[in-house]
Design a protein around this motif. Structure first.
Motif, PDB file in Angstrom:
ATOM      1  N   ASP A  58       0.851  -1.190   0.000  1.00  0.00           N
ATOM      2  CA  ASP A  58       0.000   0.000   0.000  1.00  0.00           C
ATOM      3  C   ASP A  58       0.890   1.245   0.000  1.00  0.00           C
ATOM      4  N   SER A  59       0.726   2.107  -0.995  1.00  0.00           N
ATOM      5  CA  SER A  59       1.560   3.306  -1.100  1.00  0.00           C
ATOM      6  C   SER A  59       1.313   4.295   0.029  1.00  0.00           C
ATOM      7  N   ASN A  60       0.222   4.112   0.770  1.00  0.00           N
ATOM      8  CA  ASN A  60      -0.081   4.991   1.902  1.00  0.00           C
ATOM      9  C   ASN A  60       0.591   4.538   3.196  1.00  0.00           C
ATOM     10  N   PHE A  61       1.303   3.424   3.146  1.00  0.00           N
ATOM     11  CA  PHE A  61       1.865   2.813   4.351  1.00  0.00           C
ATOM     12  C   PHE A  61       3.381   2.773   4.257  1.00  0.00           C
ATOM     13  N   ILE A  62       4.026   3.282   5.299  1.00  0.00           N
ATOM     14  CA  ILE A  62       5.488   3.262   5.407  1.00  0.00           C
ATOM     15  C   ILE A  62       5.864   2.543   6.692  1.00  0.00           C
ATOM     16  N   PHE A  63       6.822   1.647   6.620  1.00  0.00           N
ATOM     17  CA  PHE A  63       7.253   0.928   7.824  1.00  0.00           C
ATOM     18  C   PHE A  63       8.764   0.783   7.814  1.00  0.00           C
ATOM     19  N   ARG A  64       9.347   0.985   8.996  1.00  0.00           N
ATOM     20  CA  ARG A  64      10.794   0.905   9.155  1.00  0.00           C
ATOM     21  C   ARG A  64      11.133   0.232  10.481  1.00  0.00           C
ATOM     22  N   ARG A  65      12.287  -0.393  10.511  1.00  0.00           N
ATOM     23  CA  ARG A  65      12.862  -0.938  11.746  1.00  0.00           C
ATOM     24  C   ARG A  65      13.691   0.187  12.365  1.00  0.00           C
ATOM     25  N   ALA A  66      13.157   0.819  13.400  1.00  0.00           N
ATOM     26  CA  ALA A  66      13.754   2.039  13.940  1.00  0.00           C
ATOM     27  C   ALA A  66      14.592   1.768  15.191  1.00  0.00           C
ATOM     28  N   ILE A  67      15.234   2.838  15.683  1.00  0.00           N
ATOM     29  CA  ILE A  67      16.146   2.752  16.827  1.00  0.00           C
ATOM     30  C   ILE A  67      15.706   3.752  17.894  1.00  0.00           C
ATOM     31  N   SER A  68      15.528   3.284  19.114  1.00  0.00           N
ATOM     32  CA  SER A  68      15.066   4.157  20.198  1.00  0.00           C
ATOM     33  C   SER A  68      16.217   5.001  20.745  1.00  0.00           C
ATOM     34  N   SER A  69      15.869   5.965  21.591  1.00  0.00           N
ATOM     35  CA  SER A  69      16.894   6.826  22.198  1.00  0.00           C
ATOM     36  C   SER A  69      17.249   6.392  23.613  1.00  0.00           C
ATOM     37  N   GLY A  70      16.559   5.373  24.110  1.00  0.00           N
ATOM     38  CA  GLY A  70      16.825   4.863  25.450  1.00  0.00           C
ATOM     39  C   GLY A  70      16.301   3.447  25.565  1.00  0.00           C
ATOM     40  N   VAL A  71      16.672   2.767  26.638  1.00  0.00           N
ATOM     41  CA  VAL A  71      16.258   1.379  26.813  1.00  0.00           C
ATOM     42  C   VAL A  71      15.203   1.229  27.908  1.00  0.00           C
ATOM     43  N   SER A  72      14.686   2.374  28.398  1.00  0.00           N
ATOM     44  CA  SER A  72      13.595   2.343  29.369  1.00  0.00           C
ATOM     45  C   SER A  72      12.631   3.479  29.048  1.00  0.00           C
ATOM     46  N   THR A  73      11.397   3.352  29.532  1.00  0.00           N
ATOM     47  CA  THR A  73      10.340   4.284  29.151  1.00  0.00           C
ATOM     48  C   THR A  73      10.640   5.719  29.533  1.00  0.00           C
ATOM     49  N   ASP A  74      11.016   5.954  30.798  1.00  0.00           N
ATOM     50  CA  ASP A  74      11.176   7.334  31.252  1.00  0.00           C
ATOM     51  C   ASP A  74      12.259   8.071  30.469  1.00  0.00           C
ATOM     52  N   ILE A  75      13.339   7.372  30.098  1.00  0.00           N
ATOM     53  CA  ILE A  75      14.417   8.001  29.339  1.00  0.00           C
ATOM     54  C   ILE A  75      13.987   8.224  27.890  1.00  0.00           C
ATOM     55  N   ALA A  76      13.497   7.171  27.264  1.00  0.00           N
ATOM     56  CA  ALA A  76      13.175   7.229  25.838  1.00  0.00           C
ATOM     57  C   ALA A  76      12.054   8.220  25.538  1.00  0.00           C
ATOM     58  N   VAL A  77      10.984   8.212  26.339  1.00  0.00           N
ATOM     59  CA  VAL A  77       9.858   9.114  26.093  1.00  0.00           C
ATOM     60  C   VAL A  77      10.275  10.568  26.304  1.00  0.00           C
ATOM     61  N   ALA A  78      11.078  10.820  27.343  1.00  0.00           N
ATOM     62  CA  ALA A  78      11.538  12.181  27.602  1.00  0.00           C
ATOM     63  C   ALA A  78      12.354  12.715  26.418  1.00  0.00           C
ATOM     64  N   MET A  79      13.236  11.889  25.883  1.00  0.00           N
ATOM     65  CA  MET A  79      14.044  12.292  24.733  1.00  0.00           C
ATOM     66  C   MET A  79      13.162  12.511  23.508  1.00  0.00           C
ATOM     67  N   PHE A  80      12.311  11.556  23.247  1.00  0.00           N
ATOM     68  CA  PHE A  80      11.450  11.588  22.068  1.00  0.00           C
ATOM     69  C   PHE A  80      10.531  12.799  22.069  1.00  0.00           C
ATOM     70  N   MET A  81       9.898  13.078  23.196  1.00  0.00           N
ATOM     71  CA  MET A  81       8.930  14.168  23.271  1.00  0.00           C
ATOM     72  C   MET A  81       9.582  15.547  23.249  1.00  0.00           C
ATOM     73  N   ASN A  82      10.902  15.595  23.431  1.00  0.00           N
ATOM     74  CA  ASN A  82      11.598  16.884  23.458  1.00  0.00           C
ATOM     75  C   ASN A  82      12.630  17.027  22.341  1.00  0.00           C
ATOM     76  N   ILE A  83      12.537  16.188  21.334  1.00  0.00           N
ATOM     77  CA  ILE A  83      13.387  16.247  20.137  1.00  0.00           C
ATOM     78  C   ILE A  83      14.865  16.323  20.507  1.00  0.00           C
ATOM     79  N   THR A  84      15.318  15.344  21.265  1.00  0.00           N
ATOM     80  CA  THR A  84      16.710  15.346  21.686  1.00  0.00           C
ATOM     81  C   THR A  84      17.201  13.918  21.870  1.00  0.00           C
ATOM     82  N   TYR A  85      18.457  13.788  22.224  1.00  0.00           N
ATOM     83  CA  TYR A  85      19.052  12.467  22.444  1.00  0.00           C
ATOM     84  C   TYR A  85      20.411  12.648  23.108  1.00  0.00           C
ATOM     85  N   GLY A  86      20.963  11.568  23.600  1.00  0.00           N
ATOM     86  CA  GLY A  86      22.351  11.553  24.029  1.00  0.00           C
ATOM     87  C   GLY A  86      22.643  12.057  25.426  1.00  0.00           C
ATOM     88  N   LEU A  87      23.923  12.116  25.740  1.00  0.00           N
ATOM     89  CA  LEU A  87      24.401  12.398  27.084  1.00  0.00           C
ATOM     90  C   LEU A  87      23.966  13.751  27.630  1.00  0.00           C
TER      91      LEU A  87
END
Length: 363
Positions: free
Chosen positions: A76-105
């Motif tokens: 389906d040309s309307n559907f895109i799927f990728r094997r992506a990489i998270s910014s953390g290995v736990s919820t509190d870290i990953a969601v905080a990074m994701f929701m604030n457009i950031t990553y790293g130390l």
């Protein structure tokens, strides 16, 4: 002696790192500068998943058929799927990074300011903001400080959505779809975040009995995998219900899905998440376009990061960054269970948008 050693460690390592911006040579702070542009003229639905591993979706060639509906959309040309990489290995870290457009130390510095919080950006640009979660307020306590609550116009946790549920681990993610309007008549520029309980343990509580596809064997480890895979089948049903509901809308709507982190089911000796190993960081990223064109997003990298996905959402909200949203950022670091990196981190190497190497590092 213990007090002296602890004080010395605090003064010599922790304090300089937290207050003075870090003394580690690997410290890097992504300085995202946003400029306004025309936002997406429609509605955005972001499904924020929980503990879903890309390694257990048949969509990504897993040996079991766990995602029959999503599999049917591959062409389906309307559907895109990728094997992506998270910014953390736990919820509190990953969601905080994701929701604030950031990553790293040094991403924590961007989280503290909240300047680029997705909900804040959305509200500033005229979007109505909605957050619905099938996690209880108790379970949400780790992320509420990093998602800009003051910018959320309509907020409901599991306590509101299913007030009579005795065990929050048994919450059905399908109630999130019920929060979306039946019709989009009069509905303009909204961002809905549907925050799932997803495939978090205990896996045996994460799917309806009628969706059980993989029967129990009385083998402990195999049954753990069977329960998890049944939760993935439940996820596939969720996406089917969501997409079919949106297909009834008359206005342009884009659905995005990203899990907070991955989950190990024995791969590389990892069970669960939080381990600084590959199974904890491999997640699905999905996009479905209704009454809208997917053309400009076909160049998304093979392994986009949480950071790339955040930039894509910011772009839909009407913000352009100096970081190209289709390119993997430099020095992409994935954190352990501490926002400042004291639980270790992963240094990554990408080649042509594909993850090639990860190296565990410590401060």
């Amino acid at each position: 002696t213990n007090i002296y050693l602890s004080f010395s460690y605090f003064m010599g390592k922790i304090l300089p790192h937290k207050v003075l911006g870090g003394t580690n040579k690997n410290s890097f702070k992504p300085k995202v500068k946003l400029s306004k542009k025309k936002p997406f003229q429609g509605n955005i639905i972001l499904v924020l998943g929980e503990s879903l591993s890309a390694n257990h979706l048949s969509l990504f060639n897993y040996k079991r058929i766990t995602t029959p509906f999503l599999d049917s959309l591959k062409s389906d040309s309307n559907f895109i799927f990728r094997r992506a990489i998270s910014s953390g290995v736990s919820t509190d870290i990953a969601v905080a990074m994701f929701m604030n457009i950031t990553y790293g130390l040094r991403g924590n510095e961007n989280i503290i300011t909240g300047k680029n919080c997705l909900f804040k950006l959305a509200k500033q640009n005229g979007f109505k903001t909605h957050f619905y979660s099938t996690q209880s307020q108790q379970q949400l306590r780790y992320i509420t400080n990093s998602i800009c609550l003051s910018s959320i116009m309509n907020y409901k946790s599991l306590d509101t959505l299913m007030p009579n549920l005795d065990n929050p681990n048994m919450a059905s993610d399908l109630v999130l779809i019920d929060q979306l309007p039946v019709s989009d008549a009069g509905l303009t520029q909204n961002i809905f975040i549907l925050h799932q309980r997803g495939s978090h343990s205990p896996y045996n509580l994460r799917y309806q009995k009628k969706h059980e596809k993989f029967s129990l064997t009385n083998n402990g480890q195999q049954d753990r995998v069977n329960h998890y895979d049944n939760s993935v089948v439940e996820f596939d049903f969720f996406m089917k219900e969501l997409i079919q509901k949106v297909q009834l809308y008359s206005k342009p709507t884009i659905i995005l899905y990203a899990s907070d982190h991955g989950e190990g089911l024995g791969e590389e000796g990892v069970w669960g998440h939080a381990a600084l190993k590959r199974p904890s960081i491999e997640i699905p990223f999905l996009m479905y376009f209704h009454q809208s064109q997917a053309t400009k997003y076909t160049t998304i990298p093979t392994n986009p990061t949480h950071f790339n996905i955040s930039l894509i959402i910011a772009s839909l909200l009407g913000y352009q960054s100096q970081y190209p949203m289709m390119q993997i950022p430099p020095k992409y670091q994935i954190l352990g269970n501490d926002l400042d990196g004291f639980a270790g981190f992963l240094d990554t190497t990408f080649s042509e948008g594909k993850l090639k190497k990860i190296l565990k590092s410590d401060l």
